[in-house]
Scaffold this active site. Structure first.
Site, PDB file in Angstrom:
ATOM      1  N   HIS A 125       0.860  -1.181   0.000  1.00  0.00           N
ATOM      2  CA  HIS A 125       0.000   0.000   0.000  1.00  0.00           C
ATOM      3  C   HIS A 125       0.899   1.234   0.000  1.00  0.00           C
ATOM      4  O   HIS A 125       2.022   1.198   0.508  1.00  0.00           O
ATOM      5  CB  HIS A 125      -0.882  -0.033   1.251  1.00  0.00           C
ATOM      6  CG  HIS A 125      -1.963   0.987   1.310  1.00  0.00           C
ATOM      7  ND1 HIS A 125      -1.723   2.306   1.633  1.00  0.00           N
ATOM      8  CD2 HIS A 125      -3.300   0.893   1.106  1.00  0.00           C
ATOM      9  CE1 HIS A 125      -2.867   2.969   1.638  1.00  0.00           C
ATOM     10  NE2 HIS A 125      -3.839   2.145   1.316  1.00  0.00           N
ATOM     11  N   ASP A 202       3.015  -4.553   8.094  1.00  0.00           N
ATOM     12  CA  ASP A 202       1.739  -3.843   7.999  1.00  0.00           C
ATOM     13  C   ASP A 202       0.618  -4.878   8.115  1.00  0.00           C
ATOM     14  O   ASP A 202       0.371  -5.645   7.189  1.00  0.00           O
ATOM     15  CB  ASP A 202       1.688  -3.109   6.659  1.00  0.00           C
ATOM     16  CG  ASP A 202       0.342  -2.448   6.385  1.00  0.00           C
ATOM     17  OD1 ASP A 202      -0.590  -2.603   7.206  1.00  0.00           O
ATOM     18  OD2 ASP A 202       0.209  -1.795   5.332  1.00  0.00           O
ATOM     19  N   GLN A 205      -4.514  -5.280   6.696  1.00  0.00           N
ATOM     20  CA  GLN A 205      -5.426  -6.159   5.967  1.00  0.00           C
ATOM     21  C   GLN A 205      -5.517  -7.545   6.576  1.00  0.00           C
ATOM     22  O   GLN A 205      -6.462  -8.283   6.306  1.00  0.00           O
ATOM     23  CB  GLN A 205      -4.995  -6.275   4.502  1.00  0.00           C
ATOM     24  CG  GLN A 205      -5.205  -5.010   3.697  1.00  0.00           C
ATOM     25  CD  GLN A 205      -6.670  -4.624   3.587  1.00  0.00           C
ATOM     26  OE1 GLN A 205      -7.552  -5.470   3.522  1.00  0.00           O
ATOM     27  NE2 GLN A 205      -6.934  -3.342   3.576  1.00  0.00           N
ATOM     28  N   LYS A 228     -10.720  -1.781  10.105  1.00  0.00           N
ATOM     29  CA  LYS A 228     -10.718  -3.011   9.322  1.00  0.00           C
ATOM     30  C   LYS A 228     -11.253  -4.182  10.142  1.00  0.00           C
ATOM     31  O   LYS A 228     -11.440  -5.274   9.620  1.00  0.00           O
ATOM     32  CB  LYS A 228      -9.301  -3.372   8.859  1.00  0.00           C
ATOM     33  CG  LYS A 228      -8.495  -2.247   8.258  1.00  0.00           C
ATOM     34  CD  LYS A 228      -8.907  -1.898   6.849  1.00  0.00           C
ATOM     35  CE  LYS A 228      -7.880  -0.945   6.226  1.00  0.00           C
ATOM     36  NZ  LYS A 228      -8.253  -0.517   4.874  1.00  0.00           N
ATOM     37  N   CYS A 366      -4.629   2.286  -3.822  1.00  0.00           N
ATOM     38  CA  CYS A 366      -3.420   2.809  -3.173  1.00  0.00           C
ATOM     39  C   CYS A 366      -2.276   1.807  -3.266  1.00  0.00           C
ATOM     40  O   CYS A 366      -1.485   1.652  -2.331  1.00  0.00           O
ATOM     41  CB  CYS A 366      -3.691   3.190  -1.713  1.00  0.00           C
ATOM     42  SG  CYS A 366      -4.753   4.617  -1.524  1.00  0.00           S
TER      43      CYS A 366
END
Length: 408
Positions: A125, A202, A205, A228, A366
């Site tokens: 991202h 990260d 997600q 999320k 993104c």
């Protein structure tokens, strides 16, 4: 695992927004990778906070402040336990994953020099690319990219070749927001540590779909956004190993993050407050804890199994459509399907689906380098959660067929 074994009908009743119509059609919400929906249990927590004990935290001696402080710190403990984090002070509340990454990137400015190297994966991202580019511009360090293949998997042989004693930092998403690929982060972390590099993963997600055990992973930094995970927007966390958080300088200066202030010198507070300047999103943090309670009441394993079944069914059904191509066919992936139809712009498909009450995301998500890799302007992305159904998948498939017939 079947839909009935998780009682999807009852679960869907917890989400008021799923009862509404869009453009005269029942809402089919398939944009969960952008933000998940919020159950009544979390909404009620937000209302309860503002109706009963809205107050600033940590420094107040009155009862409302103490109640708010207790609820906020209980939420921090819930996060610690959910992700199996060693100490609650290793949980830093932020406004979300982007804030968390920038906090680390800014802190490492004083640790890097010209000739140092940092690695980032090709499927990140923008929020896990741009801060590191800025860091390299400030320090003279070099940014190198771990390549990916056509299936949407990282080329791990290349990763191992890129690692050297010059490597100081490695960045990778746990799950690709654009492709759904689950990356081999344990291998990435272990290999980086062998050359003395720190690793930031990260987890934005991944956290809604995979139970991440941060102690077992031995990762240095891990980021999460509440929105999320059935929580509110504007709040998230940075996990950092205590040793790293003690070394990093504060990201912002202000109230709460100080021990003592004079005009001659300021000393900083202990963790986690050193990185939590100013009045935080108190309600957001408390609601994040409530969202974790809700998810855990269903069970992460049950969620993962059901979503896996759902994405497999959706993949099979979408591939029956002539000219449809799926981007991201990794062996291990979560409930994201990015696709295009030959000769049709993804935006046009998304617009028609919206008229049918079906919410998907279109564009580069993104993750523009991924789209450049495939030489496409973007994709249609359908992303699923545990409150979605196979009937909604059928509506998506019929909607895509209708859009194809209209546009070709």
């Amino acid at each position: 695992m079947t839909q009935t074994s998780m009682d999807i009908i009852t679960i869907r009743k917890d989400f008021p927004i799923l009862e509404r119509e869009v453009n005269g059609q029942p809402l089919v919400y398939l944009d969960n990778a952008a933000t998940s929906q919020t159950p009544r249990q979390v909404i009620n927590t937000i209302v309860d906070y503002y109706e009963r004990y809205n107050a600033n935290i940590h420094r107040g001696v009155h009862s409302l402040s103490q109640e708010a402080t207790d609820a906020y710190e209980i939420a921090r403990k819930k996060i610690q336990e959910h992700f199996n984090i060693g100490h609650s002070h290793e949980v830093i509340f932020t406004s979300g994953t982007t804030h968390s990454i920038n906090l680390v990137a800014t802190g490492f400015t004083s640790f890097l020099k010209k000739g140092d190297e940092v690695l980032v994966s090709a499927m990140e991202h923008h929020s896990n690319i741009v801060p590191w580019q800025m860091l390299c511009e400030r320090t003279g360090a070099t940014l190198k990219v771990i390549p990916m293949n056509l299936e949407g998997e990282l080329v791990m042989e290349e990763y191992h070749q890129l690692l050297s004693e010059k490597t100081k930092l490695v960045f990778c998403n746990h799950v690709s927001n654009a492709l759904g690929t689950i990356n081999p982060i344990q291998e990435i972390i272990d290999a980086a540590h062998k050359v003395g590099a720190a690793v930031l993963i990260d987890g934005a997600q991944a956290a809604a779909h995979i139970q991440a055990d941060l102690k077992a992973l031995d990762v240095d930094f891990y980021t999460v956004s509440a929105h999320k995970m059935c929580g509110p927007t504007g709040v998230g966390i940075l996990y950092g190993k205590e040793e790293w958080l003690k070394k990093l300088p504060p990201y912002q200066g202000g109230g709460e993050m100080i021990a003592e202030v004079t005009f001659e010198k300021t000393t900083y507070a202990d963790l986690p407050h050193k990185f939590e300047a100013g009045t935080p999103n108190i309600c957001g943090g408390i609601a994040f804890g409530a969202a974790l309670d809700y998810i855990n009441s269903i069970g992460m394993n049950a969620i993962a199994q059901y979503e896996d079944e759902l994405v497999q069914y959706a993949t099979e059904q979408l591939l029956t459509i002539e000219g449809l191509r799926i981007y991201g066919t990794a062996k291990r992936k979560t409930s994201v399907i990015s696709f295009n139809i030959d000769g049709i712009h993804p935006y046009d498909i998304g617009t028609i689906l919206d008229k049918l009450g079906i919410a998907v995301r279109t564009g580069h998500h993104c993750a523009q380098p991924i789209m450049d890799f495939y030489q496409i302007p973007g994709t249609v992305r359908a992303s699923f959660s545990f409150y979605n159904t196979k009937e909604e998948v059928d509506k998506l498939v019929e909607g895509v067929k209708r859009a194809r017939n209209m546009l070709l």
